[in-house]
Motif scaffolding. Structure first.
Motif, mmCIF file in Angstrom:
data_model
loop_
_atom_site.group_PDB
_atom_site.id
_atom_site.type_symbol
_atom_site.label_atom_id
_atom_site.label_comp_id
_atom_site.label_asym_id
_atom_site.label_seq_id
_atom_site.Cartn_x
_atom_site.Cartn_y
_atom_site.Cartn_z
ATOM 1 N N ALA A 1 -13.037 185.778 14.710
ATOM 2 C CA ALA A 1 -13.717 186.228 13.494
ATOM 3 C C ALA A 1 -14.709 187.336 13.798
ATOM 4 O O ALA A 1 -14.823 188.319 13.047
ATOM 5 C CB ALA A 1 -14.421 185.045 12.831
ATOM 6 N N ASP A 2 -15.434 187.211 14.897
ATOM 7 C CA ASP A 2 -16.407 188.234 15.299
ATOM 8 C C ASP A 2 -15.726 189.583 15.512
ATOM 9 O O ASP A 2 -16.225 190.629 15.079
ATOM 10 C CB ASP A 2 -17.112 187.776 16.573
ATOM 11 N N GLN A 3 -14.565 189.565 16.152
ATOM 12 C CA GLN A 3 -13.857 190.828 16.404
ATOM 13 C C GLN A 3 -13.348 191.464 15.109
ATOM 14 O O GLN A 3 -13.415 192.691 14.938
ATOM 15 C CB GLN A 3 -12.689 190.590 17.377
ATOM 16 N N PHE A 4 -12.874 190.653 14.189
ATOM 17 C CA PHE A 4 -12.436 191.197 12.900
ATOM 18 C C PHE A 4 -13.607 191.840 12.151
ATOM 19 O O PHE A 4 -13.447 192.887 11.520
ATOM 20 C CB PHE A 4 -11.802 190.103 12.038
ATOM 21 N N ILE A 5 -14.776 191.210 12.219
ATOM 22 C CA ILE A 5 -15.948 191.782 11.549
ATOM 23 C C ILE A 5 -16.393 193.066 12.246
ATOM 24 O O ILE A 5 -16.686 194.075 11.591
ATOM 25 C CB ILE A 5 -17.092 190.748 11.499
ATOM 26 N N ALA B 1 -16.377 185.613 7.063
ATOM 27 C CA ALA B 1 -15.409 184.687 7.662
ATOM 28 C C ALA B 1 -15.978 183.274 7.647
ATOM 29 O O ALA B 1 -17.186 183.080 7.837
ATOM 30 C CB ALA B 1 -15.085 185.096 9.096
ATOM 31 N N LEU B 2 -15.107 182.323 7.398
ATOM 32 C CA LEU B 2 -15.447 180.909 7.517
ATOM 33 C C LEU B 2 -14.713 180.367 8.740
ATOM 34 O O LEU B 2 -13.492 180.424 8.808
ATOM 35 C CB LEU B 2 -15.000 180.149 6.261
ATOM 36 N N VAL B 3 -15.474 179.893 9.725
ATOM 37 C CA VAL B 3 -14.890 179.368 10.960
ATOM 38 C C VAL B 3 -15.113 177.860 10.978
ATOM 39 O O VAL B 3 -16.257 177.394 10.914
ATOM 40 C CB VAL B 3 -15.522 180.010 12.205
ATOM 41 N N VAL B 4 -14.027 177.107 11.048
ATOM 42 C CA VAL B 4 -14.080 175.651 10.953
ATOM 43 C C VAL B 4 -13.567 175.030 12.249
ATOM 44 O O VAL B 4 -12.552 175.454 12.793
ATOM 45 C CB VAL B 4 -13.217 175.143 9.777
ATOM 46 N N GLY B 5 -14.277 174.017 12.727
ATOM 47 C CA GLY B 5 -13.793 173.173 13.813
ATOM 48 C C GLY B 5 -13.624 171.768 13.270
ATOM 49 O O GLY B 5 -14.596 171.174 12.780
ATOM 50 N N SER B 6 -12.408 171.225 13.301
ATOM 51 C CA SER B 6 -12.148 169.925 12.679
ATOM 52 C C SER B 6 -11.176 169.129 13.539
ATOM 53 O O SER B 6 -10.200 169.686 14.048
ATOM 54 C CB SER B 6 -11.561 170.137 11.275
ATOM 55 N N GLU B 7 -11.454 167.846 13.708
ATOM 56 C CA GLU B 7 -10.595 166.986 14.528
ATOM 57 C C GLU B 7 -10.491 165.591 13.920
ATOM 58 O O GLU B 7 -11.469 165.060 13.380
ATOM 59 C CB GLU B 7 -11.168 166.835 15.947
ATOM 60 N N VAL B 8 -9.306 165.003 14.027
ATOM 61 C CA VAL B 8 -9.112 163.581 13.738
ATOM 62 C C VAL B 8 -8.571 162.970 15.028
ATOM 63 O O VAL B 8 -7.390 162.629 15.142
ATOM 64 C CB VAL B 8 -8.163 163.361 12.546
ATOM 65 N N MET B 9 -9.438 162.846 16.010
ATOM 66 C CA MET B 9 -9.019 162.365 17.327
ATOM 67 C C MET B 9 -8.519 160.922 17.282
ATOM 68 O O MET B 9 -7.700 160.519 18.114
ATOM 69 C CB MET B 9 -10.178 162.492 18.318
ATOM 70 N N VAL C 1 -20.458 180.153 8.476
ATOM 71 C CA VAL C 1 -20.077 181.341 7.714
ATOM 72 C C VAL C 1 -20.638 182.558 8.437
ATOM 73 O O VAL C 1 -21.830 182.600 8.763
ATOM 74 C CB VAL C 1 -20.623 181.282 6.270
ATOM 75 N N LEU C 2 -19.782 183.522 8.682
ATOM 76 C CA LEU C 2 -20.196 184.779 9.319
ATOM 77 C C LEU C 2 -20.119 185.897 8.299
ATOM 78 O O LEU C 2 -19.242 185.902 7.434
ATOM 79 C CB LEU C 2 -19.275 185.115 10.495
ATOM 80 N N LYS C 3 -21.033 186.860 8.411
ATOM 81 C CA LYS C 3 -20.956 188.038 7.555
ATOM 82 C C LYS C 3 -21.377 189.279 8.333
ATOM 83 O O LYS C 3 -22.151 189.203 9.293
ATOM 84 C CB LYS C 3 -21.834 187.882 6.313
ATOM 85 N N ALA C 4 -20.850 190.405 7.922
ATOM 86 C CA ALA C 4 -21.195 191.672 8.568
ATOM 87 C C ALA C 4 -22.658 192.000 8.329
ATOM 88 O O ALA C 4 -23.198 191.758 7.250
ATOM 89 C CB ALA C 4 -20.306 192.786 8.016
#
Length: 202
Positions: free
Chosen positions: A10-14, A22-30, A53-56
């Motif tokens: 996401a950082d590189q795209f911005i 960009a919304l960056v999600v980390g999700s697990e159902v271990m 949430v990331l923004k320029a």
């Protein structure tokens, strides 16, 4: 390491002006991947999710990201069927994973500091992957950082894998420990193996 990988992408795209948010999600159902008869894994992992949430902006909040992967040790931590046609289950050789993780994370922390011309004392908070207290303590020692400057959630949530870094970040912010202007070092290590770091000016 999935959250750090997503953060870096996401950082590189911005930075390349392809996107502004960009919304960056980390999700697990271990819990769905655990063999509940295997005490070497089932007592360690938890379910969870976290996001940022990331923004320029004219002043970057993400100062640098560093990603690595090496498949040579894949047999130490992976997901595999328990039996033919059975469910996918986590398999881990914990002591061997520990040795590789400490070395790999130590190297990426050094890489991050060198890339930003910083000393260990320049980091305000360590936001680690909540996998193992011994690994976390080893990284804090490498940064010459007291454990009071490390955000810990492992006792409450266990190892939530890709969710653990954003959950710990959220805990640090909501608790008031992390303040605007603080320099944060995020680090994570996971199956495959894949690992990475992100240096953030909050």
């Amino acid at each position: 390491a999935g959250f750090n990988y997503g953060l870096a992408i996401a950082d590189q795209f911005i930075r390349n002006k392809m996107i502004r948010h960009a919304l960056v999600v980390g999700s697990e159902v271990m819990s769905s991947l655990l063999d509940w008869t295997d005490r070497s894994t089932c007592i360690l992992f938890g379910d969870g999710a976290g996001a940022v949430v990331l923004k320029a902006d004219q002043t970057p909040g993400i100062l640098s990201t560093h990603l690595h992967a090496d498949g040579h040790h894949h047999e130490l931590l992976y997901v595999s069927p328990l039996r033919s046609g059975g469910p996918p289950l986590v398999k881990m050789r914990g002591n061997e994973v520990f040795k590789v993780a400490v070395n790999a994370l130590g190297e990426v922390l050094t890489e991050t500091l060198n890339a930003n011309h910083l000393k260990p004392g320049d980091i305000d908070w360590l936001i680690p992957h909540q996998a193992n207290m011994r690994i976390i303590a080893a990284m804090a020692k490498k940064l010459d950082m007291p454990m009071e400057r490390v955000i810990l959630t492992i006792e409450q949530h266990g190892n939530t894998s890709a969710a653990s870094v954003p959950i710990a970040l959220d805990v640090g912010v909501r608790s008031g420990k992390i303040k605007r202007g603080d320099r944060l070092l995020l680090e994570s290590f996971g199956a495959g193996f894949a690992w990475g770091s992100a240096l953030i000016q909050y």
